[in-house]
Design an enzyme around this catalytic site. Structure first.
Site, PDB file in Angstrom:
ATOM      1  N   ILE A 124       4.658 -16.403   0.865  1.00  0.00           N
ATOM      2  CA  ILE A 124       5.703 -15.452   0.990  1.00  0.00           C
ATOM      3  C   ILE A 124       5.284 -14.188   1.534  1.00  0.00           C
ATOM      4  O   ILE A 124       4.100 -13.687   1.016  1.00  0.00           O
ATOM      5  CB  ILE A 124       6.282 -15.656  -0.389  1.00  0.00           C
ATOM      6  CG1 ILE A 124       6.840 -16.720  -0.869  1.00  0.00           C
ATOM      7  CG2 ILE A 124       7.405 -14.344  -0.286  1.00  0.00           C
ATOM      8  CD1 ILE A 124       7.542 -16.692  -2.267  1.00  0.00           C
ATOM      9  N   CYS A 125       5.876 -13.529   2.506  1.00  0.00           N
ATOM     10  CA  CYS A 125       5.512 -12.429   2.977  1.00  0.00           C
ATOM     11  C   CYS A 125       3.923 -12.217   3.491  1.00  0.00           C
ATOM     12  O   CYS A 125       3.638 -13.150   4.176  1.00  0.00           O
ATOM     13  CB  CYS A 125       6.003 -11.385   1.993  1.00  0.00           C
ATOM     14  SG  CYS A 125       5.834  -9.467   2.741  1.00  0.00           S
ATOM     15  N   THR A 126       3.188 -11.490   2.716  1.00  0.00           N
ATOM     16  CA  THR A 126       2.043 -11.118   3.173  1.00  0.00           C
ATOM     17  C   THR A 126       1.085 -12.269   2.798  1.00  0.00           C
ATOM     18  O   THR A 126      -0.360 -12.208   3.117  1.00  0.00           O
ATOM     19  CB  THR A 126       1.426  -9.818   2.522  1.00  0.00           C
ATOM     20  OG1 THR A 126       1.335  -9.692   1.139  1.00  0.00           O
ATOM     21  CG2 THR A 126       2.024  -8.701   3.171  1.00  0.00           C
TER      22      THR A 126
END
Length: 336
Positions: A124-126
């Site tokens: 998720i994301c980074t």
């Protein structure tokens, strides 16, 4: 209908925190230093709402408490050894610094190496930065938060980054964009594993849409480059006040007191775009603002921003944001 308070409490507990079924799919959420608390909880909340079909656990890279990016520390229930038992491993986002982006935490890479072959990996994301640093995204299409796209591309040129989507699914590896896209990818897992009916049930329980139209392109901020007092800046300001009019390259060049060729060259040097492409972008920006802030019909919005027809607006908005004007308005229209 249950009338006994104790029975009602027990039923609520069963619904909100169902016990994992025998043989439930084992999910381990790996919390890294600087983890974002909101996204850390998404797999537990979404997958944990699938009536015991998933056994969701959290782990740290060393079995110790983890500092979040907020003013709190969390204590995962397990150490890295639990990763060897996982069917799916989720990497929630964490605060990426210049140093950590270039060189991932060796403890995190060591923990990731415990994941057994065949297990599914989800970021998720980074979280995608860790997967990329481990070489798990090489030669693959992936995504992360749009604001970090350029930085990601510089660090991992061997990864085909697509910053315009909410998630990318390769079956064994999935990457998703920022924050709420963690909900999207977890619902996608439920849909893939158990079908739309179960995914819709989970979405209703979490009070979220079962599927979001479009991608993260509709959320990307693209501020206007500052207009200077020289070059094409004054003409850009002039054009912004006349978007509803059919503006030609010759008219813009004449306003700037330049030849058409010189104006086009200077314009591209200053904005990175051709005059025609820039005009289309500004008309779309104005159209998006009107869709968000007014009740004007789509046909009127198209006219107000200089598109010849509503069909033209729909085509351009779909290309930019991946959604129709009506869907964009539903998403972004401020509550009355």
């Amino acid at each position: 209908m249950l009338t006994d308070p104790a029975a009602r409490t027990a039923e609520l507990e069963r619904r909100m925190r169902p016990v994992p079924r025998p043989g439930a799919h084992r999910v381990v959420v790996l919390a890294l230093d600087g983890v974002y608390p909101f996204e850390l909880g998404i797999p537990h909340r979404v997958l944990g709402s699938a009536d015991g079909r998933y056994d969701v656990r959290s782990a740290s890279v060393d079995g110790h408490p983890v500092r979040t990016d907020s003013d709190l520390t969390v204590t995962p229930g397990h150490g890295p050894e639990v990763l060897a038992e996982a069917d799916t491993v989720v990497i929630p986002p964490y605060a990426v610094t210049a140093a950590s982006a270039v060189t991932a935490d060796p403890r995190a890479l060591a923990a990731l190496s415990r994941v057994r072959p065949g297990a599914r990996l989800v970021s998720i994301c980074t979280g995608a930065f860790l997967l990329a640093a481990a070489g798990l995204l090489d030669g693959r299409r992936a995504t992360t938060h749009w604001a970090l796209a350029d930085h990601f591309r510089e660090l991992f040129p061997e990864v085909e980054l697509d910053a315009g989507v909410l998630f990318v699914d390769h079956g064994d590896v999935l990457t998703s964009a920022g924050a709420a896209s963690g909900v999207d990818v977890c619902l996608h897992l439920v849909r893939q594993d158990h079908g739309s009916e179960v995914a819709n049930h989970v979405a209703r329980r979490c009070v979220v849409p079962p599927y979001r139209d479009g991608g993260q392109a509709q959320y990307i901020e693209q501020p206007l480059p500052p207009a200077s007092t020289a070059g094409t800046g004054p003409t850009r300001d002039w054009a912004l006040g006349r978007l509803a009019e059919p503006l030609s390259l010759d008219e813009m060049a004449a306003h700037a007191a330049m030849s058409t060729r010189t104006f086009a060259r200077r314009f591209r040097e200053e904005t990175g775009l051709s005059p025609g492409r820039w005009l289309t972008q500004q008309r779309l920006r104005r159209a998006q603002h009107l869709l968000e802030s007014s009740d004007l019909p789509v046909e009127r919005v198209a006219h107000e921003v200089g598109f010849a027809t509503a069909t033209s607006l729909r085509r351009h908005l779909a290309a930019r944001a991946g959604v129709a004007p009506s869907a964009y308005r539903r998403t972004f229209r401020a509550a009355e």
